[in-house]
Design a protein around this motif. Structure first.
Motif, mmCIF file in Angstrom:
data_model
loop_
_atom_site.group_PDB
_atom_site.id
_atom_site.type_symbol
_atom_site.label_atom_id
_atom_site.label_comp_id
_atom_site.label_asym_id
_atom_site.label_seq_id
_atom_site.Cartn_x
_atom_site.Cartn_y
_atom_site.Cartn_z
ATOM 1 N N MET A 178 55.944 56.385 3.922
ATOM 2 C CA MET A 178 55.942 55.843 5.278
ATOM 3 C C MET A 178 54.672 55.042 5.582
ATOM 4 S SD MET A 178 58.813 56.825 6.423
ATOM 5 C CE MET A 178 58.721 56.605 8.176
ATOM 6 N N ARG A 179 53.707 55.088 4.682
ATOM 7 C CA ARG A 179 52.429 54.414 4.897
ATOM 8 C C ARG A 179 52.520 52.947 4.492
ATOM 9 N NH1 ARG A 179 47.979 56.778 1.293
ATOM 10 N NH2 ARG A 179 49.162 55.582 -0.186
ATOM 11 N N SER A 180 51.873 52.084 5.257
ATOM 12 C CA SER A 180 51.811 50.668 4.912
ATOM 13 C C SER A 180 50.935 50.484 3.680
ATOM 14 C CB SER A 180 51.215 49.891 6.087
ATOM 15 O OG SER A 180 50.805 48.612 5.672
ATOM 16 N N PRO A 181 51.265 49.550 2.795
ATOM 17 C CA PRO A 181 50.396 49.306 1.646
ATOM 18 C C PRO A 181 49.026 48.769 2.067
ATOM 19 C CG PRO A 181 52.371 47.924 1.535
ATOM 20 C CD PRO A 181 52.470 48.753 2.770
ATOM 21 N N ARG A 182 48.905 48.238 3.289
ATOM 22 C CA ARG A 182 47.638 47.700 3.771
ATOM 23 C C ARG A 182 47.081 48.586 4.871
ATOM 24 N NH1 ARG A 182 51.325 43.320 3.769
ATOM 25 N NH2 ARG A 182 51.514 43.665 5.989
ATOM 26 N N TYR A 183 47.261 49.878 4.777
ATOM 27 C CA TYR A 183 46.911 50.785 5.872
ATOM 28 C C TYR A 183 45.444 50.785 6.236
ATOM 29 C CZ TYR A 183 45.210 54.168 2.484
ATOM 30 O OH TYR A 183 44.514 54.782 1.499
#
Length: 52
Positions: free
Chosen positions: A35-40
C-alpha cells in the motif's frame, strides 16, 4: 546516544527511546508494504492526510 541521554535528563527518563526498544517478535499485525508509494519519502503530495 549522548543526545538521547541529554533529552532524557532534560525531559525525564524514558521520554526518548531507541526505535527497536519494546519491539515484539510475535506480533499479530504487519505493515502492508504493497500500500506504500514507491516515492514515500520524496513526494509530499502523497502523504496521507485526514479530512476534518
Amino acid at each position: 546516544m549522548e543526545a538521547l541521554d541529554a533529552c532524557n535528563r532534560l525531559y525525564g527518563r524514558g521520554s526518548l527511546v531507541v526505535a527497536s526498544a519494546g519491539v515484539v517478535k510475535d506480533r499479530s499485525w504487519s505493515t502492508k508494504f504493497e500500500m506504500r508509494s514507491p516515492r514515500y519519502t520524496t513526494r509530499i503530495g502523497e502523504l496521507p492526510t485526514t479530512t476534518a
